[in-house]
Motif scaffolding. Structure first.
Motif, PDB file in Angstrom:
ATOM      1  N   VAL A 187       0.849  -1.194   0.000  1.00 53.32           N
ATOM      2  CA  VAL A 187       0.000   0.000   0.000  1.00 53.32           C
ATOM      3  C   VAL A 187       0.888   1.248   0.000  1.00 53.32           C
ATOM      4  O   VAL A 187       0.632   2.216  -0.725  1.00 53.32           O
TER       5      VAL A 187
ATOM      6  N   ASP B  47      11.425   3.500   5.876  1.00 53.14           N
ATOM      7  CA  ASP B  47      11.078   2.075   5.751  1.00 53.14           C
ATOM      8  C   ASP B  47      12.291   1.236   6.131  1.00 53.14           C
ATOM      9  O   ASP B  47      13.419   1.539   5.726  1.00 53.14           O
TER      10      ASP B  47
ATOM     11  N   SER C 215       2.468  -7.303   8.387  1.00 49.80           N
ATOM     12  CA  SER C 215       1.094  -7.273   7.884  1.00 49.80           C
ATOM     13  C   SER C 215       0.488  -8.638   7.551  1.00 49.80           C
ATOM     14  O   SER C 215      -0.674  -8.691   7.152  1.00 49.80           O
TER      15      SER C 215
ATOM     16  N   TYR D  67      -1.851 -10.681  14.468  1.00 46.72           N
ATOM     17  CA  TYR D  67      -1.769  -9.489  13.610  1.00 46.72           C
ATOM     18  C   TYR D  67      -2.853  -8.486  13.985  1.00 46.72           C
ATOM     19  O   TYR D  67      -2.564  -7.314  14.264  1.00 46.72           O
TER      20      TYR D  67
ATOM     21  N   LYS E  43      -2.637  -4.664  15.619  1.00 46.67           N
ATOM     22  CA  LYS E  43      -3.189  -3.459  14.963  1.00 46.67           C
ATOM     23  C   LYS E  43      -4.225  -2.804  15.880  1.00 46.67           C
ATOM     24  O   LYS E  43      -4.279  -1.575  15.986  1.00 46.67           O
TER      25      LYS E  43
HETATM   26  P1  NAD Z   1       3.411  -4.660   3.565  1.00 42.46           P
HETATM   27  O1  NAD Z   1       3.786  -5.793   4.460  1.00 42.46           O
HETATM   28  O2  NAD Z   1       3.355  -4.864   2.097  1.00 42.46           O
HETATM   29  O3  NAD Z   1       4.427  -3.450   3.795  1.00 42.46           O
HETATM   30  C1  NAD Z   1       4.867  -3.068   5.071  1.00 42.46           C
HETATM   31  C2  NAD Z   1       6.051  -2.123   4.898  1.00 42.46           C
HETATM   32  O4  NAD Z   1       6.463  -1.711   6.218  1.00 42.46           O
HETATM   33  C3  NAD Z   1       7.253  -2.767   4.232  1.00 42.46           C
HETATM   34  O5  NAD Z   1       7.815  -1.876   3.289  1.00 42.46           O
HETATM   35  C4  NAD Z   1       8.238  -3.009   5.380  1.00 42.46           C
HETATM   36  O6  NAD Z   1       9.591  -2.955   4.973  1.00 42.46           O
HETATM   37  C5  NAD Z   1       7.877  -1.845   6.301  1.00 42.46           C
HETATM   38  N1  NAD Z   1       8.228  -2.133   7.710  1.00 42.46           N
HETATM   39  C6  NAD Z   1       7.958  -3.260   8.413  1.00 42.46           C
HETATM   40  N2  NAD Z   1       8.453  -3.143   9.664  1.00 42.46           N
HETATM   41  C7  NAD Z   1       9.016  -1.913   9.748  1.00 42.46           C
HETATM   42  C8  NAD Z   1       9.676  -1.199  10.782  1.00 42.46           C
HETATM   43  N3  NAD Z   1       9.873  -1.759  12.008  1.00 42.46           N
HETATM   44  N4  NAD Z   1      10.116   0.047  10.545  1.00 42.46           N
HETATM   45  C9  NAD Z   1       9.934   0.613   9.314  1.00 42.46           C
HETATM   46  N5  NAD Z   1       9.332  -0.017   8.284  1.00 42.46           N
HETATM   47  C10 NAD Z   1       8.882  -1.270   8.511  1.00 42.46           C
HETATM   48  O7  NAD Z   1       2.036  -4.117   4.128  1.00 42.46           O
HETATM   49  P2  NAD Z   1       0.838  -3.404   3.348  1.00 42.46           P
HETATM   50  O8  NAD Z   1      -0.080  -4.433   2.861  1.00 42.46           O
HETATM   51  O9  NAD Z   1       1.389  -2.390   2.425  1.00 42.46           O
HETATM   52  O10 NAD Z   1       0.125  -2.673   4.558  1.00 42.46           O
HETATM   53  C11 NAD Z   1       0.518  -1.349   4.935  1.00 42.46           C
HETATM   54  C12 NAD Z   1      -0.353  -0.885   6.084  1.00 42.46           C
HETATM   55  O11 NAD Z   1      -1.710  -0.903   5.677  1.00 42.46           O
HETATM   56  C13 NAD Z   1      -0.256  -1.771   7.325  1.00 42.46           C
HETATM   57  O12 NAD Z   1      -0.277  -0.950   8.458  1.00 42.46           O
HETATM   58  C14 NAD Z   1      -1.500  -2.635   7.231  1.00 42.46           C
HETATM   59  O13 NAD Z   1      -1.935  -3.025   8.525  1.00 42.46           O
HETATM   60  C15 NAD Z   1      -2.468  -1.675   6.574  1.00 42.46           C
HETATM   61  N6  NAD Z   1      -3.549  -2.313   5.794  1.00 42.46           N
HETATM   62  C16 NAD Z   1      -3.234  -3.144   4.749  1.00 42.46           C
HETATM   63  C17 NAD Z   1      -4.248  -3.732   4.028  1.00 42.46           C
HETATM   64  C18 NAD Z   1      -3.960  -4.669   2.895  1.00 42.46           C
HETATM   65  O14 NAD Z   1      -4.888  -5.316   2.382  1.00 42.46           O
HETATM   66  N7  NAD Z   1      -2.751  -4.755   2.410  1.00 42.46           N
HETATM   67  C19 NAD Z   1      -5.588  -3.488   4.368  1.00 42.46           C
HETATM   68  C20 NAD Z   1      -5.868  -2.628   5.442  1.00 42.46           C
HETATM   69  C21 NAD Z   1      -4.832  -2.047   6.138  1.00 42.46           C
END
Ligand code: NAD
Ligand code: TYD
Length: 350
Positions: A14, A35, A87, A157, A161
């Motif tokens: 995202v 990141d 995530s 998870y 959150k």
């Molecule tokens: P993702 O796992 O693809 O990406 C997570 C990113 O966070 C990665 O780039 C990772 O390197 C970075 N990261 C992880 N730990 C870290 C840390 N300690 N310090 C700095 N960076 C760190 O996740 P996503 O699917 O892109 O989700 C992003 C956000 O959106 C999350 O908070 C997730 O809960 C929320 N979200 C996602 C979805 C979905 O369907 N993908 C839906 C609702 C909410």
């Protein structure tokens, strides 16, 4: 108007879609992407921004208090959009502490740093926390999550959150930190790591590998095109009301088995394979422990108050997604080499 904005987790799925959108749309903003580049973070997603004068990448951990303080001193942020997180539900079942560290501790440290920096001058500042519908728990056959639905997280998870959401609200109520939270349903589209259902299935069809369906396959998710989520985030960052929560959803519910069958047909078509060949790869496997039965979102508040609604329909979105992964094979091959293979073999063993 100029703004200096911190985005965390901007190299993930995202996050990278959001960073690409904001850097292109707001050339007068300074956008800093923090990141850690875990397995889920990938700078390849952001290659086209190399050299953009309004964009800075910082490799670092949201749970590193010293780094956060340095960044806030250096950039004087007006706003934060916090996406960095562990995530994936399956990984949270094998390693819950990693989720506590990043999702809970990381969020609290970020809140504390923002508060320290903004204390006495909160006007025009915003801490925007990106969350998930999974905090609300699991639905039966009917009903929808609203912003009033009590939290009932059931996986490590979603528990992490939910905990971070509570801290964000606590910082608003206790210290007056201006915050917005949004809780979104499952996203799909380009740059999603292929541990998640949709890219995993497309990649496995391509490779002729089994398509693992947990349990009876009747679990239901609401799917939203990631670009629609990004537009909602842009809107809420600029027009969301401090202290408020907004649900975001696609009004697009699919049982897992029906979705996988559709992806099979779309992928066969795109690869020029005979109809029905990918469906033969469908394999029912052991269920996920504590698997939530159904998620569904009532997104009426963001629609009625701010006029947001999803633009991309399921047919178009799933077709575009299949074609994106098949047209970006080097991306797919890079992220599924090495550590991914070890993860995959362990997760789907026996
Ligand atoms: P993702 O796992 O693809 O990406 C997570 C990113 O966070 C990665 O780039 C990772 O390197 C970075 N990261 C992880 N730990 C870290 C840390 N300690 N310090 C700095 N960076 C760190 O996740 P996503 O699917 O892109 O989700 C992003 C956000 O959106 C999350 O908070 C997730 O809960 C929320 N979200 C996602 C979805 C979905 O369907 N993908 C839906 C609702 C909410
Ligand atoms: P996922 O993409 O992991 O998202 P979430 O669990 O956060 O909703 O999974 C979506 C749905 O697909 C969920 O019900 C679990 C199921 N699933 C499978 O059946 N097989 C798989 O290999 C994966 C990864 C998920």
């Amino acid at each position: 108007m100029h703004k200096t904005l911190l985005i965390t987790g901007g190299a993930g799925f995202v996050g990278s879609n959001l960073v690409l959108h904001l850097v292109r749309k707001y050339p007068n903003y300074t956008i800093v992407n923090l990141d850690k580049l875990t397995y889920a973070g990938n700078l390849e997603n952001l290659r086209e921004l190399e050299g953009a004068s309004n964009y800075h990448f910082v490799k670092g951990d949201v749970a590193d208090a010293v780094l956060l303080q340095e960044l806030f001193s250096r950039f004087a942020f007006d706003g934060i959009i916090h996406l960095a997180a562990e995530s994936h539900v399956d990984r949270s079942i094998t390693d819950p502490l990693a989720f506590v560290r990043t999702n809970v501790l990381g969020t609290v440290l970020l809140l504390q740093t923002a508060l320290r920096q903004w204390e006495g001058q909160m006007d025009g500042k915003l801490f925007y926390h990106i969350s998930t519908d999974e905090v609300y728990g699991s639905l039966g056959e009917t009903g929808y999550f609203t912003e009033q639905t009590p939290y009932d997280p059931r996986s490590p998870y979603s528990a992490s959150k939910a905990s971070s959401d509570h801290f964000v609200r606590a910082f608003h109520h206790t210290y007056g930190l201006p915050v917005v939270i949004s809780n979104c349903s499952n996203n799909y589209g380009p740059y999603q790591f292929p541990e998640k259902l949709i890219p995993l299935v497309i990649n496995n069809i391509r490779e002729g590998r089994p398509l693992p369906i947990y349990g009876d396959g009747q679990y239901t998710r609401d799917w939203l095109w990631v670009g629609d989520h990004v537009e909602a985030i842009d809107l809420l960052f600029h027009r969301g009301k401090a202290g408020e929560t907004y649900n975001i959803g696609g009004n697009n519910e699919w049982k897992n088995i029906d979705l996988v069958e559709l992806l099979c047909d779309l992928t066969d078509e795109a690869l020029g394979r005979s109809p029905g060949s990918a469906r033969k790869l469908i394999t029912f496997v052991k269920d996920r422990p504590g698997h939530d039965r159904r998620y569904a979102i009532d997104a009426g508040k963001i629609q009625s108050e701010l006029g947001w609604q999803p633009k991309v329909c399921a047919e178009e979105g799933f077709r575009q997604t299949v074609s994106w992964y098949l047209n970006n094979l080097s991306w797919l091959e890079n992220v599924t080499s090495g550590a991914y293979r070890r993860y995959y073999d362990k997760q789907y063993a026996g």
